[in-house]
Design a protein around this motif. Structure first.
Motif, PDB file in Angstrom:
ATOM      1  N   GLY A  43     -34.379   9.296 -57.828  1.00  0.00           N
ATOM      2  CA  GLY A  43     -33.542   7.917 -57.397  1.00  0.00           C
ATOM      3  C   GLY A  43     -32.940   8.226 -56.175  1.00  0.00           C
ATOM      4  N   ILE A  44     -32.608   9.355 -55.645  1.00  0.00           N
ATOM      5  CA  ILE A  44     -31.886   9.741 -54.328  1.00  0.00           C
ATOM      6  C   ILE A  44     -32.528   8.820 -53.184  1.00  0.00           C
ATOM      7  CG2 ILE A  44     -31.258  11.564 -52.698  1.00  0.00           C
ATOM      8  CD1 ILE A  44     -29.783  12.697 -54.844  1.00  0.00           C
ATOM      9  N   PRO A  45     -33.915   8.966 -53.037  1.00  0.00           N
ATOM     10  CA  PRO A  45     -34.449   8.248 -51.918  1.00  0.00           C
ATOM     11  C   PRO A  45     -34.194   6.728 -51.892  1.00  0.00           C
ATOM     12  CG  PRO A  45     -35.766   9.702 -52.644  1.00  0.00           C
ATOM     13  CD  PRO A  45     -34.854   9.686 -53.779  1.00  0.00           C
ATOM     14  N   LEU A 104     -32.344  12.081 -60.968  1.00  0.00           N
ATOM     15  CA  LEU A 104     -31.729  12.111 -59.911  1.00  0.00           C
ATOM     16  C   LEU A 104     -32.635  12.298 -58.529  1.00  0.00           C
ATOM     17  CD1 LEU A 104     -28.295  13.730 -60.924  1.00  0.00           C
ATOM     18  CD2 LEU A 104     -28.731  11.538 -60.291  1.00  0.00           C
ATOM     19  N   ALA A 105     -33.334  13.244 -58.830  1.00  0.00           N
ATOM     20  CA  ALA A 105     -34.332  13.605 -57.561  1.00  0.00           C
ATOM     21  C   ALA A 105     -35.256  12.286 -57.228  1.00  0.00           C
ATOM     22  CB  ALA A 105     -35.302  14.753 -58.026  1.00  0.00           C
ATOM     23  N   PHE A 154     -28.804   5.445 -63.507  1.00  0.00           N
ATOM     24  CA  PHE A 154     -28.614   6.360 -62.385  1.00  0.00           C
ATOM     25  C   PHE A 154     -27.067   6.781 -62.377  1.00  0.00           C
ATOM     26  CE2 PHE A 154     -27.876   7.920 -58.110  1.00  0.00           C
ATOM     27  CZ  PHE A 154     -28.962   8.508 -57.684  1.00  0.00           C
ATOM     28  N   LEU A 159     -26.318  10.551 -63.100  1.00  0.00           N
ATOM     29  CA  LEU A 159     -25.331  11.518 -62.400  1.00  0.00           C
ATOM     30  C   LEU A 159     -24.241  12.113 -62.926  1.00  0.00           C
ATOM     31  CD1 LEU A 159     -24.856  12.350 -59.339  1.00  0.00           C
ATOM     32  CD2 LEU A 159     -23.697  10.182 -59.017  1.00  0.00           C
ATOM     33  N   CYS A 213     -31.312   5.383 -53.214  1.00  0.00           N
ATOM     34  CA  CYS A 213     -30.033   5.317 -52.781  1.00  0.00           C
ATOM     35  C   CYS A 213     -29.867   5.309 -51.269  1.00  0.00           C
ATOM     36  CB  CYS A 213     -29.022   6.480 -53.526  1.00  0.00           C
ATOM     37  SG  CYS A 213     -28.789   6.221 -55.201  1.00  0.00           S
ATOM     38  N   PHE A 214     -30.500   6.291 -50.839  1.00  0.00           N
ATOM     39  CA  PHE A 214     -30.689   6.209 -49.180  1.00  0.00           C
ATOM     40  C   PHE A 214     -31.196   5.050 -48.736  1.00  0.00           C
ATOM     41  CE2 PHE A 214     -30.733  11.133 -49.322  1.00  0.00           C
ATOM     42  CZ  PHE A 214     -29.481  11.173 -48.919  1.00  0.00           C
TER      43      PHE A 214
END
Length: 127
Positions: free
Chosen positions: A39-41, A36-37, A76, A80, A43-44
């Protein structure tokens, strides 16, 4: 005279070690946190593309039709959902709910199966 410490068993056959389901769930919880850490960029960035302009939205939809993108999205979503369910499990166990061995095993299996089920539902939507 020196006293020797008793010999401790050493077991290096990692493929034969059987860990309890709670330990595996906890390890996967940490791994999904890393996923998640990372993959979050992304997603943004996808959100930025979807909101920036019509051309960038078209670019995102072309990217989303790629099989690798779909696989990454499903992975992802699995990360999550597993991380969320395992986090709730850990918080409940911290306050004493489900901390008995049989309850802990049952909740660990619930987290593992629930995470996969949510990913499969997402796969049905994505594919």
């Amino acid at each position: 005279m020196s006293r020797r410490a008793p010999a401790r068993p050493v077991f290096f056959k990692l493929n034969q070690i059987q860990m309890p389901v709670g330990a595996l769930t906890s390890i996967v919880h940490r791994v999904t946190g890393v996923i998640l850490a990372i993959g979050i960029p992304f997603c943004f960035y996808a959100m930025h593309l979807s909101l920036d302009s019509a051309q960038s939205y078209e670019r995102l939809t072309r990217m989303a039709s790629n099989g690798l993108f779909k696989f990454a999205l499903i992975a992802f979503i699995w990360a999550l959902s597993h991380h969320l369910l395992a986090g709730v499990r850990h918080m409940l166990m911290d306050i004493g709910i489900g901390s008995h061995l049989s309850d802990a095993r049952r909740s660990a299996w619930t987290v593992n199966v629930g995470g996969v089920a949510m990913a499969l539902m997402a796969a049905g939507v994505v594919l």
